[in-house]
Design a protein around this motif. Structure first.
Motif, PDB file in Angstrom:
ATOM      1  N   PHE A  40       0.823  -1.216   0.000  1.00  0.00           N
ATOM      2  CA  PHE A  40       0.000   0.000   0.000  1.00  0.00           C
ATOM      3  C   PHE A  40       0.855   1.263   0.000  1.00  0.00           C
ATOM      4  O   PHE A  40       0.418   2.303  -0.510  1.00  0.00           O
ATOM      5  CB  PHE A  40      -0.971  -0.011   1.179  1.00  0.00           C
ATOM      6  CG  PHE A  40      -2.209  -0.828   0.939  1.00  0.00           C
ATOM      7  CD1 PHE A  40      -3.243  -0.337   0.155  1.00  0.00           C
ATOM      8  CD2 PHE A  40      -2.325  -2.103   1.467  1.00  0.00           C
ATOM      9  CE1 PHE A  40      -4.378  -1.096  -0.086  1.00  0.00           C
ATOM     10  CE2 PHE A  40      -3.454  -2.869   1.229  1.00  0.00           C
ATOM     11  CZ  PHE A  40      -4.492  -2.366   0.450  1.00  0.00           C
ATOM     12  N   ALA A  41       2.055   1.192   0.559  1.00  0.00           N
ATOM     13  CA  ALA A  41       2.966   2.337   0.494  1.00  0.00           C
ATOM     14  C   ALA A  41       3.367   2.601  -0.962  1.00  0.00           C
ATOM     15  O   ALA A  41       3.411   3.747  -1.409  1.00  0.00           O
ATOM     16  CB  ALA A  41       4.207   2.072   1.342  1.00  0.00           C
ATOM     17  N   TRP A  42       3.637   1.521  -1.697  1.00  0.00           N
ATOM     18  CA  TRP A  42       3.993   1.656  -3.118  1.00  0.00           C
ATOM     19  C   TRP A  42       2.826   2.211  -3.927  1.00  0.00           C
ATOM     20  O   TRP A  42       3.012   3.112  -4.754  1.00  0.00           O
ATOM     21  CB  TRP A  42       4.418   0.290  -3.668  1.00  0.00           C
ATOM     22  CG  TRP A  42       4.659   0.281  -5.147  1.00  0.00           C
ATOM     23  CD1 TRP A  42       3.859  -0.254  -6.107  1.00  0.00           C
ATOM     24  CD2 TRP A  42       5.771   0.851  -5.841  1.00  0.00           C
ATOM     25  NE1 TRP A  42       4.395  -0.065  -7.357  1.00  0.00           N
ATOM     26  CE2 TRP A  42       5.580   0.618  -7.235  1.00  0.00           C
ATOM     27  CE3 TRP A  42       6.913   1.538  -5.442  1.00  0.00           C
ATOM     28  CZ2 TRP A  42       6.482   1.031  -8.198  1.00  0.00           C
ATOM     29  CZ3 TRP A  42       7.815   1.961  -6.417  1.00  0.00           C
ATOM     30  CH2 TRP A  42       7.601   1.711  -7.771  1.00  0.00           C
ATOM     31  N   ILE A  49      -4.100   9.916  -4.911  1.00  0.00           N
ATOM     32  CA  ILE A  49      -5.477   9.797  -4.411  1.00  0.00           C
ATOM     33  C   ILE A  49      -5.600   8.652  -3.407  1.00  0.00           C
ATOM     34  O   ILE A  49      -6.337   8.743  -2.424  1.00  0.00           O
ATOM     35  CB  ILE A  49      -6.483   9.622  -5.579  1.00  0.00           C
ATOM     36  CG1 ILE A  49      -7.921   9.703  -5.042  1.00  0.00           C
ATOM     37  CG2 ILE A  49      -6.248   8.300  -6.332  1.00  0.00           C
ATOM     38  CD1 ILE A  49      -8.967   9.764  -6.120  1.00  0.00           C
ATOM     39  N   ILE A  50      -4.852   7.571  -3.631  1.00  0.00           N
ATOM     40  CA  ILE A  50      -4.851   6.437  -2.699  1.00  0.00           C
ATOM     41  C   ILE A  50      -4.206   6.857  -1.376  1.00  0.00           C
ATOM     42  O   ILE A  50      -4.676   6.481  -0.292  1.00  0.00           O
ATOM     43  CB  ILE A  50      -4.108   5.222  -3.296  1.00  0.00           C
ATOM     44  CG1 ILE A  50      -4.743   4.791  -4.618  1.00  0.00           C
ATOM     45  CG2 ILE A  50      -4.072   4.060  -2.308  1.00  0.00           C
ATOM     46  CD1 ILE A  50      -6.178   4.305  -4.483  1.00  0.00           C
ATOM     47  N   LYS A  51      -3.149   7.649  -1.463  1.00  0.00           N
ATOM     48  CA  LYS A  51      -2.492   8.162  -0.257  1.00  0.00           C
ATOM     49  C   LYS A  51      -3.469   9.007   0.564  1.00  0.00           C
ATOM     50  O   LYS A  51      -3.532   8.886   1.793  1.00  0.00           O
ATOM     51  CB  LYS A  51      -1.272   8.984  -0.648  1.00  0.00           C
ATOM     52  CG  LYS A  51      -0.532   9.577   0.541  1.00  0.00           C
ATOM     53  CD  LYS A  51       0.635  10.447   0.079  1.00  0.00           C
ATOM     54  CE  LYS A  51       1.297  11.138   1.267  1.00  0.00           C
ATOM     55  NZ  LYS A  51       2.405  12.027   0.842  1.00  0.00           N
ATOM     56  N   PRO A  56      -6.495   8.955   6.637  1.00  0.00           N
ATOM     57  CA  PRO A  56      -7.268   8.878   7.889  1.00  0.00           C
ATOM     58  C   PRO A  56      -7.292   7.475   8.489  1.00  0.00           C
ATOM     59  O   PRO A  56      -7.317   7.317   9.712  1.00  0.00           O
ATOM     60  CB  PRO A  56      -8.679   9.322   7.471  1.00  0.00           C
ATOM     61  CG  PRO A  56      -8.734   9.147   6.002  1.00  0.00           C
ATOM     62  CD  PRO A  56      -7.342   9.355   5.503  1.00  0.00           C
ATOM     63  N   PHE A  57      -7.254   6.441   7.635  1.00  0.00           N
ATOM     64  CA  PHE A  57      -7.242   5.062   8.111  1.00  0.00           C
ATOM     65  C   PHE A  57      -5.960   4.758   8.877  1.00  0.00           C
ATOM     66  O   PHE A  57      -5.989   4.175   9.976  1.00  0.00           O
ATOM     67  CB  PHE A  57      -7.394   4.115   6.922  1.00  0.00           C
ATOM     68  CG  PHE A  57      -7.268   2.654   7.285  1.00  0.00           C
ATOM     69  CD1 PHE A  57      -8.252   2.018   8.020  1.00  0.00           C
ATOM     70  CD2 PHE A  57      -6.149   1.935   6.887  1.00  0.00           C
ATOM     71  CE1 PHE A  57      -8.122   0.675   8.357  1.00  0.00           C
ATOM     72  CE2 PHE A  57      -6.011   0.598   7.212  1.00  0.00           C
ATOM     73  CZ  PHE A  57      -7.007  -0.035   7.956  1.00  0.00           C
ATOM     74  N   VAL A  58      -4.825   5.161   8.313  1.00  0.00           N
ATOM     75  CA  VAL A  58      -3.529   4.934   8.964  1.00  0.00           C
ATOM     76  C   VAL A  58      -3.433   5.757  10.248  1.00  0.00           C
ATOM     77  O   VAL A  58      -2.921   5.276  11.275  1.00  0.00           O
ATOM     78  CB  VAL A  58      -2.372   5.279   7.999  1.00  0.00           C
ATOM     79  CG1 VAL A  58      -1.022   5.187   8.702  1.00  0.00           C
ATOM     80  CG2 VAL A  58      -2.390   4.346   6.799  1.00  0.00           C
ATOM     81  N   LEU A  59      -3.928   6.980  10.202  1.00  0.00           N
ATOM     82  CA  LEU A  59      -3.950   7.835  11.396  1.00  0.00           C
ATOM     83  C   LEU A  59      -4.795   7.200  12.498  1.00  0.00           C
ATOM     84  O   LEU A  59      -4.419   7.219  13.680  1.00  0.00           O
ATOM     85  CB  LEU A  59      -4.522   9.218  11.041  1.00  0.00           C
ATOM     86  CG  LEU A  59      -4.453  10.295  12.130  1.00  0.00           C
ATOM     87  CD1 LEU A  59      -3.010  10.626  12.470  1.00  0.00           C
ATOM     88  CD2 LEU A  59      -5.203  11.539  11.698  1.00  0.00           C
TER      89      LEU A  59
END
Length: 209
Positions: A40-42, A49-51, A56-59
């Motif tokens: 997902f980082a890649w 847009i994916i970032k 908010p999910f990662v946060l």
């Protein structure tokens, strides 16, 4: 007394069952969290847009206390694979954030040079991106191993899954067996050290020259 308790514990089949059960789940959760975090980082690096969608999910994963996830998972799924799920939740944001940072700090001049020579994506990943990401990957691995084991076993103590390290710790607490509790702590320290050293050794073998 601790050594005596440890010697007594290792002679029981339930000790080895608990050890392999817990570590199997934690290792599986760590590896899947690592792979998905890198993937997902890649994707986030390639698609802004994916970032933005994942931010908010990662946060949320970073900010919410682990104990809240433990209780939610217990309510929704029970305690059978609690250590696996918690390890995955803890490891994913560590790898995602570190790898994304490494990708974003890739040398722009090298990327421009790759465009000039029209090298393929696989070659770019091997030659350019991996070199940029490697220090961040090493840092993420060192942090994630300890966090996964601590969080996974803490989840088992709360969730009371049978035949697990967490359950062994809880039983020693119930019976006020301090020597057994310290023996379990020694076992956790040992396997945590071995686990981290093994993964770091594998990673250092792949260090770019």
């Amino acid at each position: 007394q601790v050594l005596s308790a440890l010697f007594f514990m290792v002679q029981k089949g339930v000790f080895w069952l608990s050890l392999f059960s817990t570590m199997g789940k934690i290792i599986s959760g760590t590896l899947i969290g690592m792979v998905t975090g890198i993937l997902f980082a890649w994707i986030s690096y390639r698609k802004l847009i994916i970032k933005d969608i994942l931010f908010p999910f990662v946060l949320f994963l970073k900010a919410v206390p682990v104990v809240s996830f433990i209780v939610l998972i217990l309510i929704a799924f029970g305690n059978s694979w609690l250590a696996f799920q918690i390890s995955l939740i803890v490891v994913f944001p560590i790898f995602y954030i570190n790898i994304l940072e490494g990708l974003e700090h890739t040398d722009v001049k090298l990327l421009e040079l790759a465009k000039v020579f029209e090298t393929d994506t696989i070659s770019n990943i091997k030659i350019i991106y991996f070199r940029s990401v490697y220090p961040h990957l090493l840092s993420a691995m060192q942090l994630a191993c300890g966090m996964a084991i601590k969080s996974g076993i803490a989840a088992e103590v709360i969730g009371q899954a049978r035949n697990t390290i967490g359950n062994g710790i809880y039983q020693s607490k119930i019976y006020l067996s301090t020597d057994e509790l310290l023996a379990w702590t020694f076992v956790i320290l040992l396997i945590s050290w071995l686990y981290e050293k093994t993964l770091l050794l594998i990673l250092r073998k792949a260090e770019p020259k």
